[in-house]
Motif scaffolding. Structure first.
Motif, PDB file in Angstrom:
ATOM      1  N   GLU A  64       4.352  11.542  -0.517  1.00 18.82           N
ATOM      2  CA  GLU A  64       3.178  11.943  -1.301  1.00 18.82           C
ATOM      3  C   GLU A  64       2.672  10.829  -2.211  1.00 18.82           C
ATOM      4  O   GLU A  64       1.557  10.893  -2.705  1.00 18.82           O
ATOM      5  CB  GLU A  64       3.479  13.167  -2.170  1.00 18.82           C
ATOM      6  CG  GLU A  64       3.681  14.451  -1.420  1.00 18.82           C
ATOM      7  CD  GLU A  64       5.147  14.692  -1.156  1.00 18.82           C
ATOM      8  OE1 GLU A  64       5.901  13.702  -1.012  1.00 18.82           O
ATOM      9  OE2 GLU A  64       5.553  15.854  -1.092  1.00 18.82           O
ATOM     10  N   ALA A  65       3.530   9.805  -2.447  1.00 17.68           N
ATOM     11  CA  ALA A  65       3.093   8.710  -3.304  1.00 17.68           C
ATOM     12  C   ALA A  65       2.263   7.685  -2.540  1.00 17.68           C
ATOM     13  O   ALA A  65       1.699   6.782  -3.126  1.00 17.68           O
ATOM     14  CB  ALA A  65       4.305   8.028  -3.948  1.00 17.68           C
ATOM     15  N   MET A  66       2.207   7.819  -1.216  1.00 18.15           N
ATOM     16  CA  MET A  66       1.372   6.903  -0.429  1.00 18.15           C
ATOM     17  C   MET A  66      -0.081   7.316  -0.574  1.00 18.15           C
ATOM     18  O   MET A  66      -0.383   8.470  -0.873  1.00 18.15           O
ATOM     19  CB  MET A  66       1.751   6.996   1.050  1.00 18.15           C
ATOM     20  CG  MET A  66       3.145   6.519   1.347  1.00 18.15           C
ATOM     21  SD  MET A  66       3.544   6.789   3.069  1.00 18.15           S
ATOM     22  CE  MET A  66       5.312   6.533   3.011  1.00 18.15           C
ATOM     23  N   PRO A  67      -0.994   6.350  -0.307  1.00 13.95           N
ATOM     24  CA  PRO A  67      -2.404   6.748  -0.340  1.00 13.95           C
ATOM     25  C   PRO A  67      -2.687   7.825   0.719  1.00 13.95           C
ATOM     26  O   PRO A  67      -2.043   7.843   1.767  1.00 13.95           O
ATOM     27  CB  PRO A  67      -3.161   5.471   0.002  1.00 13.95           C
ATOM     28  CG  PRO A  67      -2.167   4.387   0.068  1.00 13.95           C
ATOM     29  CD  PRO A  67      -0.807   4.942  -0.037  1.00 13.95           C
ATOM     30  N   THR A  85       5.317   6.646  -7.800  1.00  8.07           N
ATOM     31  CA  THR A  85       4.594   7.592  -8.631  1.00  8.07           C
ATOM     32  C   THR A  85       3.642   8.417  -7.781  1.00  8.07           C
ATOM     33  O   THR A  85       2.696   7.901  -7.206  1.00  8.07           O
ATOM     34  CB  THR A  85       3.805   6.853  -9.713  1.00  8.07           C
ATOM     35  OG1 THR A  85       3.245   5.693  -9.112  1.00  8.07           O
ATOM     36  CG2 THR A  85       4.696   6.438 -10.837  1.00  8.07           C
ATOM     37  N   VAL A  86       3.936   9.702  -7.716  1.00 13.97           N
ATOM     38  CA  VAL A  86       3.152  10.614  -6.895  1.00 13.97           C
ATOM     39  C   VAL A  86       1.858  10.972  -7.619  1.00 13.97           C
ATOM     40  O   VAL A  86       1.879  11.417  -8.761  1.00 13.97           O
ATOM     41  CB  VAL A  86       3.955  11.888  -6.605  1.00 13.97           C
ATOM     42  CG1 VAL A  86       3.105  12.900  -5.882  1.00 13.97           C
ATOM     43  CG2 VAL A  86       5.181  11.552  -5.776  1.00 13.97           C
ATOM     44  N   ASN A  87       0.746  10.740  -6.954  1.00 14.99           N
ATOM     45  CA  ASN A  87      -0.531  11.248  -7.450  1.00 14.99           C
ATOM     46  C   ASN A  87      -0.883  12.484  -6.614  1.00 14.99           C
ATOM     47  O   ASN A  87      -0.424  12.605  -5.496  1.00 14.99           O
ATOM     48  CB  ASN A  87      -1.624  10.205  -7.291  1.00 14.99           C
ATOM     49  CG  ASN A  87      -1.398   9.046  -8.235  1.00 14.99           C
ATOM     50  OD1 ASN A  87      -1.027   9.230  -9.389  1.00 14.99           O
ATOM     51  ND2 ASN A  87      -1.591   7.843  -7.724  1.00 14.99           N
ATOM     52  N   ASP A 116      14.006  15.460  -5.072  1.00 13.16           N
ATOM     53  CA  ASP A 116      13.607  14.085  -5.382  1.00 13.16           C
ATOM     54  C   ASP A 116      13.589  13.966  -6.903  1.00 13.16           C
ATOM     55  O   ASP A 116      12.625  14.336  -7.562  1.00 13.16           O
ATOM     56  CB  ASP A 116      12.226  13.808  -4.770  1.00 13.16           C
ATOM     57  CG  ASP A 116      11.709  12.422  -5.138  1.00 13.16           C
ATOM     58  OD1 ASP A 116      12.401  11.712  -5.872  1.00 13.16           O
ATOM     59  OD2 ASP A 116      10.611  12.080  -4.687  1.00 13.16           O
ATOM     60  N   SER A 121       5.343   3.300  -3.273  1.00 15.15           N
ATOM     61  CA  SER A 121       5.094   3.612  -4.658  1.00 15.15           C
ATOM     62  C   SER A 121       5.974   4.797  -4.994  1.00 15.15           C
ATOM     63  O   SER A 121       6.257   5.633  -4.147  1.00 15.15           O
ATOM     64  CB  SER A 121       3.624   3.970  -4.851  1.00 15.15           C
ATOM     65  OG  SER A 121       3.476   4.704  -6.033  1.00 15.15           O
ATOM     66  N   THR A 155       0.821  -1.201   0.000  1.00 10.65           N
ATOM     67  CA  THR A 155       0.000   0.000   0.000  1.00 10.65           C
ATOM     68  C   THR A 155       0.860   1.259   0.000  1.00 10.65           C
ATOM     69  O   THR A 155       0.601   2.209  -0.727  1.00 10.65           O
ATOM     70  CB  THR A 155      -0.911   0.018   1.241  1.00 10.65           C
ATOM     71  OG1 THR A 155      -1.618  -1.201   1.300  1.00 10.65           O
ATOM     72  CG2 THR A 155      -1.887   1.172   1.183  1.00 10.65           C
ATOM     73  N   ALA A 156       1.900   1.242   0.851  1.00 10.92           N
ATOM     74  CA  ALA A 156       2.620   2.489   1.104  1.00 10.92           C
ATOM     75  C   ALA A 156       3.697   2.764   0.078  1.00 10.92           C
ATOM     76  O   ALA A 156       4.011   3.918  -0.191  1.00 10.92           O
ATOM     77  CB  ALA A 156       3.235   2.453   2.494  1.00 10.92           C
ATOM     78  N   ARG A 186       5.491  20.759  -4.827  1.00 16.00           N
ATOM     79  CA  ARG A 186       6.608  20.109  -5.499  1.00 16.00           C
ATOM     80  C   ARG A 186       7.011  20.871  -6.751  1.00 16.00           C
ATOM     81  O   ARG A 186       8.076  20.654  -7.305  1.00 16.00           O
ATOM     82  CB  ARG A 186       6.201  18.694  -5.911  1.00 16.00           C
ATOM     83  CG  ARG A 186       6.116  17.747  -4.772  1.00 16.00           C
ATOM     84  CD  ARG A 186       7.496  17.408  -4.287  1.00 16.00           C
ATOM     85  NE  ARG A 186       7.448  16.289  -3.377  1.00 16.00           N
ATOM     86  CZ  ARG A 186       8.508  15.554  -3.103  1.00 16.00           C
ATOM     87  NH1 ARG A 186       9.660  15.824  -3.656  1.00 16.00           N
ATOM     88  NH2 ARG A 186       8.404  14.565  -2.267  1.00 16.00           N
ATOM     89  N   PRO A 205       8.738   8.708  -2.032  1.00 12.71           N
ATOM     90  CA  PRO A 205       8.136   9.940  -1.514  1.00 12.71           C
ATOM     91  C   PRO A 205       6.859   9.667  -0.711  1.00 12.71           C
ATOM     92  O   PRO A 205       6.072   8.798  -1.083  1.00 12.71           O
ATOM     93  CB  PRO A 205       7.833  10.751  -2.771  1.00 12.71           C
ATOM     94  CG  PRO A 205       7.926   9.813  -3.906  1.00 12.71           C
ATOM     95  CD  PRO A 205       8.773   8.664  -3.498  1.00 12.71           C
TER      96      PRO A 205
END
Lengths: 367, 367
Positions: free
Chosen positions: B306-309, A43-45, A123, A41, A38-39, A94, B304
């Motif tokens: 920010e990439a976490m949910p 790719t920042v959304n 980053d 990743s 889950t945590a 960012r 990062p």
């Protein structure tokens, strides 16, 4: 054969009796898979971005709206008279988009309208993604303006195997392998080193069981536990991660069986060599966990490792299993793509078992 | 608290620590090496993706496009294929990460100024690599168009990205500045918990508690030498970041060291607190196994935050690794000062005070 089964039964009973170890064995792998999948990743959304619109025309408002509408950016309000760099320095955003005056006039007259974008480069990966996404938004905006004619060659991009670019689908199989590497190894090392630490190994030496059967008994018991973990985590992969078999699942199933043997044999080997539970755990943490974590292509592609260190990843057994699992769930290459990886895993398993057997075969105390 | 007694206790702890050479190696040398390896190995940069080409056009124009795409840093020409089927098989096998298909009518359509689409296939198994490769491919094609069109400037918005703090987009800066905090916490937790547990296992804890020294004095004496060793490790790490990884050190070094010290204290406090709960060295280490993966995962050290949910992001506020990562990136890369970083300092200070006081309070209750 009877002796192996008896040894396996004894090990399983022992593990079932130890509550703490049992929780560690069944709950923790699933928890680890869930939390890491889950945590983690890259790719920042909803990337926070500030916009300074010095033009304020209808064209610039429409341009900003294009950023607002995209899923990847989330526009953060920022006072027009304040330096946008401060938003980056204070981690509030960012990136910053600065639209100069006369933007609307340039667009209307058909001229080029430059727009500056400041990106936080600390980053580097996120910075690259930010510019990539921003260019996509800009391209879509330009196409809407009717400027397509300037682009004779277009890329029709097809994303294979994971069209939604879902990170969970990539990292899920990886952490599945990490958990299957760490916990059975840990259990095997604890169960074996305990015999040395508490000197019950002497009873084994005194009995009629040969080293090969003693080791196989331990390994099979850990394989049973690993199978339980495998079932629980597979359920999580199918439900929570939404993964399905992409092709022929047989290499994955055969590979899983061999991998369970491989990690159980590795843990048994470590435990038999180190008659102290604490020291054995440290060895597993360094050998099993750290190696797989950094050298298996779990987080970042193996090709990104500098050439001087990359060859090391050939000796990391988790790497082959990760590639098999990803192939089974995403690429679906089947046996032609994975046969030699299955072969490599059995090679590692045989080597670990062989070393453990060599160290133990005399069934005598070492002096 | 008496100065003489405290000094004597500290001397005892210090001698105990440096006498064990293996201990010092594990405490100082191993983390430094790990930082080095992590910095080199963990890299998200997308370079030299193997690209397969189906050139149905086979004209000078199509070869020009292939050359443009493969001369960029991100793709390398891995081979030509006769049909899209063969290309697809190679991607599925994992031999290629990208494919380019140029249609028969490519040169003809270009000559007659008709828009023409070339197909770019990307293996999107790794979502991050795919996103960045997609940006590259589109960028190369746009540049190719602009060059061919040879019109002064294309119509519409022209985005000019500008990378602050890290114009060369060096990926390792993000990793090493994050991993240092991770190592400080992991090593601090492990060693401080072992220190307390060892004293109890050896039975010497009763002697310490019976002496006139207060629990505070005992804890302070235990923490100081460990902190000294960690600080030495931190200084070596700083030198490495400066001269091996080339971080710019835009901010105040003093501020960074203050943050590092608080981070070390948080790690030591956490380990001590764990040690006063568990019963044996084996349990202490199992507990650390429970604690480490979520601590590392929810830290933003190598991915990062920010990439976490969204729902998971607030949890990182409780993680000292995250706060130190913000401080390290702020002081070493971005040049931020205390005016921006004070919430992170405050958080680390709170962790330190709460965890150390809890340990002192629990220390007496151990017997």
């Amino acid at each position: 054969m009877r002796r192996i089964v008896a040894q396996t039964r004894k090990e399983i009973i022992q593990i079932l009796r130890d509550r703490l170890t049992l929780t560690l064995a069944i709950i923790l792998p699933a928890f680890l898979l869930f939390i890491m999948g889950t945590a983690i990743s890259l790719t920042v959304n909803h990337m926070p971005i500030v916009v300074q619109d010095f033009d304020g025309s209808s064209a610039s408002t429409k341009f900003v709206d294009a950023f607002r509408a995209s899923v990847t950016f989330s526009v953060v309000p920022w006072p027009i008279n304040e330096d946008p760099q401060r938003a980056l320095a204070s981690n509030e955003a960012r990136a910053a988009l600065i639209i100069p005056p006369h933007f609307g006039r340039n667009i209307a007259s058909g001229a080029s309208a430059p727009v500056q974008m400041l990106v936080d480069g600390s980053d580097a990966n996120t910075a690259q993604l930010a510019t990539g996404y921003a260019s996509e938004v800009v391209r879509a905006y330009n196409a809407q303006l009717g400027g397509v004619s300037t682009q004779p060659v277009q890329a029709a991009i097809r994303l294979w195997f994971n069209p939604g670019r879902d990170s969970k689908k990539f990292y899920g199989p990886g952490f599945f392998v990490l958990a299957l590497t760490l916990f059975p190894t840990l259990l095997a090392a604890l169960a074996t080193s305990k015999e040395g630490e508490e000197k019950t190994i002497l009873q084994v030496y005194a009995s009629s069981i040969p080293a090969s059967q003693y080791l196989l008994g331990k390994i099979f018991a850990i394989m049973v536990i690993a199978f339980c973990e495998w079932i629980v985590m597979m359920a999580l992969l199918v439900t929570y991660f939404g993964l399905r078999f992409a092709g022929d699942p047989t290499p994955f199933i055969v590979g899983s069986l061999l991998y369970a043997f491989c990690v159980a044999a590795f843990g048994t080997m470590v435990g038999a060599a180190i008659p102290s539970q604490v020291a054995a755990m440290q060895a597993v943490a360094a050998g099993g966990f750290l190696l797989v974590f950094i050298l298996s292509g779990l987080l970042f592609p193996v090709e990104n490792i500098p050439v001087g260190l990359r060859w090391l990843s050939n000796f990391v057994w988790g790497r082959y299993y990760i590639e098999i699992v990803r192939d089974a769930f995403l690429q679906g290459g089947g046996w032609p793509a994975t046969w030699w990886k299955v072969f490599a895993i059995s090679g590692f398993g045989a080597t670990f078992y062989g070393i453990a057997w060599r160290n133990m075969r005399a069934m005598q105390l070492k002096d | 608290m008496s100065g003489g007694r405290l000094r004597a206790l500290m001397l005892k702890e210090f001698r105990q620590m440096i006498r064990d050479r293996r201990y010092m190696i594990a405490l100082v040398v191993a983390p430094v090496l790990e930082l080095l390896v992590f910095g080199f190995v963990l890299s998200a940069t997308v370079t030299h993706l193997p690209l397969g080409v189906v050139d149905q056009s086979a004209t000078p124009q199509s070869r020009e496009l292939i050359a443009d795409l493969t001369e960029s840093r991100s793709f390398r020409l891995a081979g030509y294929y006769d049909s899209t089927g063969a290309l697809g098989d190679a991607i599925q096998r994992g031999a290629l990460d990208a494919g380019l298909v140029i249609p028969y009518e490519y040169a003809r359509d270009l000559a007659s100024h008709k828009p023409v689409a070339v197909q770019v296939i990307l293996n999107a198994t790794n979502a991050n690599t795919a996103a960045i490769a997609q940006g590259y491919a589109e960028g190369v094609l746009q540049a190719y168009d602009a060059q061919r069109a040879s019109v002064a400037l294309p119509r519409g918005v022209a985005l000019a990205p500008d990378y602050l703090y890290n114009p060369g987009l060096v990926g390792s800066w993000f990793i090493v500045s994050g991993i240092l905090g991770l190592l400080l916490i992991l090593v601090g937790t492990l060693f401080s918990s072992q220190m307390i547990v060892k004293e109890r296992a050896a039975g010497t804890i009763e002697q310490l508690l019976m002496s006139p020294a207060s629990a505070t004095e005992i804890i302070v004496a235990k923490v100081t030498p460990l902190f000294g060793a960690l600080f030495a490790m931190g200084l070596i790490a700083v030198a490495m970041m400066r001269w091996i990884f080339g971080l710019p050190f835009n901010g105040s070094l003093l501020l960074f060291l203050a943050g590092a010290a608080l981070c070390m204290f948080s790690g030591i406090g956490l380990g001590m607190f764990v040690a006063t709960i568990v019963r044996s060295a084996r349990q202490a280490q199992l507990f650390v196994f429970f604690l480490n993966p979520p601590l590392a995962t929810l830290s933003g050290a190598f991915t990062p935050v920010e990439a976490m949910p969204r729902w998971l992001q607030p949890v990182t506020v409780l993680n000292p690794i995250n706060h130190f990562a913000v401080i390290a990136r702020g002081t070493l890369v971005k040049g931020s000062g205390i005016d921006v970083l004070w919430p992170n300092f405050l958080a680390l200070l709170t962790f330190t005070v709460v965890l150390l006081s809890l340990s002192v309070w629990r220390y007496r209750a151990q017997l």
